[in-house]
Design an enzyme around this catalytic site. Sequence first.
Site, PDB file in Angstrom:
ATOM      1  N   TYR A   1     -57.733  58.104  55.217  1.00 60.24           N
ATOM      2  CA  TYR A   1     -56.829  57.067  55.729  1.00 60.24           C
ATOM      3  C   TYR A   1     -57.075  55.690  55.140  1.00 60.24           C
ATOM      4  O   TYR A   1     -56.428  54.717  55.512  1.00 60.24           O
ATOM      5  CB  TYR A   1     -56.872  57.004  57.259  1.00 60.24           C
ATOM      6  CG  TYR A   1     -58.248  56.859  57.883  1.00 60.24           C
ATOM      7  CD1 TYR A   1     -58.858  55.622  57.989  1.00 60.24           C
ATOM      8  CD2 TYR A   1     -58.918  57.969  58.383  1.00 60.24           C
ATOM      9  CE1 TYR A   1     -60.105  55.493  58.572  1.00 60.24           C
ATOM     10  CE2 TYR A   1     -60.164  57.855  58.973  1.00 60.24           C
ATOM     11  CZ  TYR A   1     -60.753  56.611  59.071  1.00 60.24           C
ATOM     12  OH  TYR A   1     -61.994  56.495  59.650  1.00 60.24           O
TER      13      TYR A   1
ATOM     14  N   ARG B   1     -52.722  59.081  69.366  1.00 55.41           N
ATOM     15  CA  ARG B   1     -52.623  57.658  69.693  1.00 55.41           C
ATOM     16  C   ARG B   1     -52.137  56.840  68.498  1.00 55.41           C
ATOM     17  O   ARG B   1     -51.638  55.732  68.667  1.00 55.41           O
ATOM     18  CB  ARG B   1     -53.959  57.118  70.221  1.00 55.41           C
ATOM     19  CG  ARG B   1     -55.081  57.037  69.224  1.00 55.41           C
ATOM     20  CD  ARG B   1     -56.364  56.405  69.796  1.00 55.41           C
ATOM     21  NE  ARG B   1     -57.393  56.304  68.764  1.00 55.41           N
ATOM     22  CZ  ARG B   1     -58.269  57.272  68.476  1.00 55.41           C
ATOM     23  NH1 ARG B   1     -58.263  58.389  69.167  1.00 55.41           N
ATOM     24  NH2 ARG B   1     -59.147  57.103  67.512  1.00 55.41           N
TER      25      ARG B   1
ATOM     26  N   HIS C   1     -56.903  64.808  64.373  1.00 52.27           N
ATOM     27  CA  HIS C   1     -57.980  64.541  65.340  1.00 52.27           C
ATOM     28  C   HIS C   1     -57.388  64.694  66.729  1.00 52.27           C
ATOM     29  O   HIS C   1     -56.350  64.087  67.020  1.00 52.27           O
ATOM     30  CB  HIS C   1     -58.423  63.065  65.281  1.00 52.27           C
ATOM     31  CG  HIS C   1     -59.245  62.657  64.116  1.00 52.27           C
ATOM     32  ND1 HIS C   1     -59.049  61.456  63.472  1.00 52.27           N
ATOM     33  CD2 HIS C   1     -60.310  63.222  63.505  1.00 52.27           C
ATOM     34  CE1 HIS C   1     -59.953  61.298  62.517  1.00 52.27           C
ATOM     35  NE2 HIS C   1     -60.730  62.361  62.511  1.00 52.27           N
TER      36      HIS C   1
ATOM     37  N   HIS D   1     -62.114  68.473  66.307  1.00 50.56           N
ATOM     38  CA  HIS D   1     -62.880  68.214  67.538  1.00 50.56           C
ATOM     39  C   HIS D   1     -62.351  69.051  68.714  1.00 50.56           C
ATOM     40  O   HIS D   1     -63.014  69.963  69.149  1.00 50.56           O
ATOM     41  CB  HIS D   1     -62.928  66.726  67.917  1.00 50.56           C
ATOM     42  CG  HIS D   1     -63.431  65.842  66.830  1.00 50.56           C
ATOM     43  ND1 HIS D   1     -64.672  66.008  66.262  1.00 50.56           N
ATOM     44  CD2 HIS D   1     -62.860  64.783  66.188  1.00 50.56           C
ATOM     45  CE1 HIS D   1     -64.851  65.075  65.331  1.00 50.56           C
ATOM     46  NE2 HIS D   1     -63.771  64.330  65.254  1.00 50.56           N
TER      47      HIS D   1
ATOM     48  N   ASP E   1     -67.629  65.470  58.804  1.00 46.85           N
ATOM     49  CA  ASP E   1     -67.014  64.306  59.449  1.00 46.85           C
ATOM     50  C   ASP E   1     -67.621  62.967  59.031  1.00 46.85           C
ATOM     51  O   ASP E   1     -67.315  62.455  57.967  1.00 46.85           O
ATOM     52  CB  ASP E   1     -67.064  64.518  60.977  1.00 46.85           C
ATOM     53  CG  ASP E   1     -66.168  63.546  61.741  1.00 46.85           C
ATOM     54  OD1 ASP E   1     -65.546  62.687  61.103  1.00 46.85           O
ATOM     55  OD2 ASP E   1     -66.098  63.644  62.978  1.00 46.85           O
TER      56      ASP E   1
HETATM   57 ZN   LIG Z   1     -62.793  62.472  61.742  1.00 48.74          ZN
END
Ligand SMILES: [Zn+2]
Length: 406
Positions: A82, A169, A192, A229, A280
């Site tokens: 990102y 979100r 995520h 996750h 991660d």
């Molecule tokens: Zn991550």
Amino acid sequence: MRTPDDPFSLRGIANLHSHAFQRAMAGLAERQTDPGDSFWTWRETMYRMAGRFDPDTLHAVASQLYVEMLEAGYSTVCEFHYLHHAPDGKPYADPAAMSRALLRAARDTGIRLTLLPVLYMTGGFDGRPLGERQRRFGHDVDAFLALIEALRADEDASLRVGCALHSLRAVPADAMAAVLAALPRDMPMHIHIAEQLGEVQDCLALRGARPVEWLLGNADVDARWTLVHATHLERGEVDGIARSGATVAICPTTEANLGDGLFPLRAYLDAGGAIGIGSDSQVSVSPVEELRWLEYGQRLATHHRNIAVRGGSPSVGETLLEAVHASASNATGLDGAGDRVVLEADAPQFAGATPDDVVDRWIFSGNRPLVREVHVAGERVVAAGRHRDRDAIATRYRAAMAKLLA
Ligand SMILES: [Zn+2]
């Protein structure tokens, strides 16, 4: 999983979740800044580090990381990327410049890459705009789809371009729908989800459902999806993910480091769910440690031993490794053909080994790296435990770190 003639030769392992730039801050967020330190205060440290990168430093850090991954036995990495624009939020002259830095690092080191450009649009479920430190992550839907399209021109047997939604979100519902409608049906999709309790509460308050519940109800989640996750689940969500065919990418060392919580592994395996592992935040770059702690977390929580077994084998190590291999091509979109990890058969940890206990010995004994060779697509990139360009890449990494920490 093993070649029949050599129990020390394993398939290459897929790392389903990586943020390469975070390699530069591993070990640098372990000092208390506030008695209430949490994921959210860690995130501020992470944003400060993220703000310092340019394409050259990202290339240097990712190259070092990929060397470490290969030496540990990972042959494919899914890069959840990102860090797209300049620190002020303006696109680079080539809007794909940061993506291409990761691509070059993968090509230079020989690791297979599933590049997942991340759509990141809002700073919360309420749709608030991105904060100042998040500006370099942002896209509108059209620019995001153009980025994916541009990168797909480079696809080959070692590069797959997929798509990631940062989180519920960060992606409004209508934007998610538009992206899913525009992309090919067979493209790997990662997100995520349900990592933090705060996120579950906000989602409940603003979308009227828990994150996984909402996703399953609003997207065609299937085997091309990887849910990263998925820590906080209720029973119906556990069953729903398992039924969908999606993979959960569990990142035990990062989840422990960030205080996320424990994935309900036993219930999910009982439901027939698919799992993978990810490094991660790069606090550990080791499939051994991820698999070991995936099991140990469950032991600590349940006061029992040998939790992660199902059907075929009573071996915890083999069960976990087999599960990770079984989900790899769905999650990465790559076939991993010709990827092999050769263990150091004459190491003391393997004294008296039989074909049935090699994997358990590898995962559950000692901390010495036991990977002797790694082959990717038939080409040997690690020999005698060392990547072929280890020294030159480490030298470049030190120079990049001096710049980043200046
Ligand atoms: Zn991550």
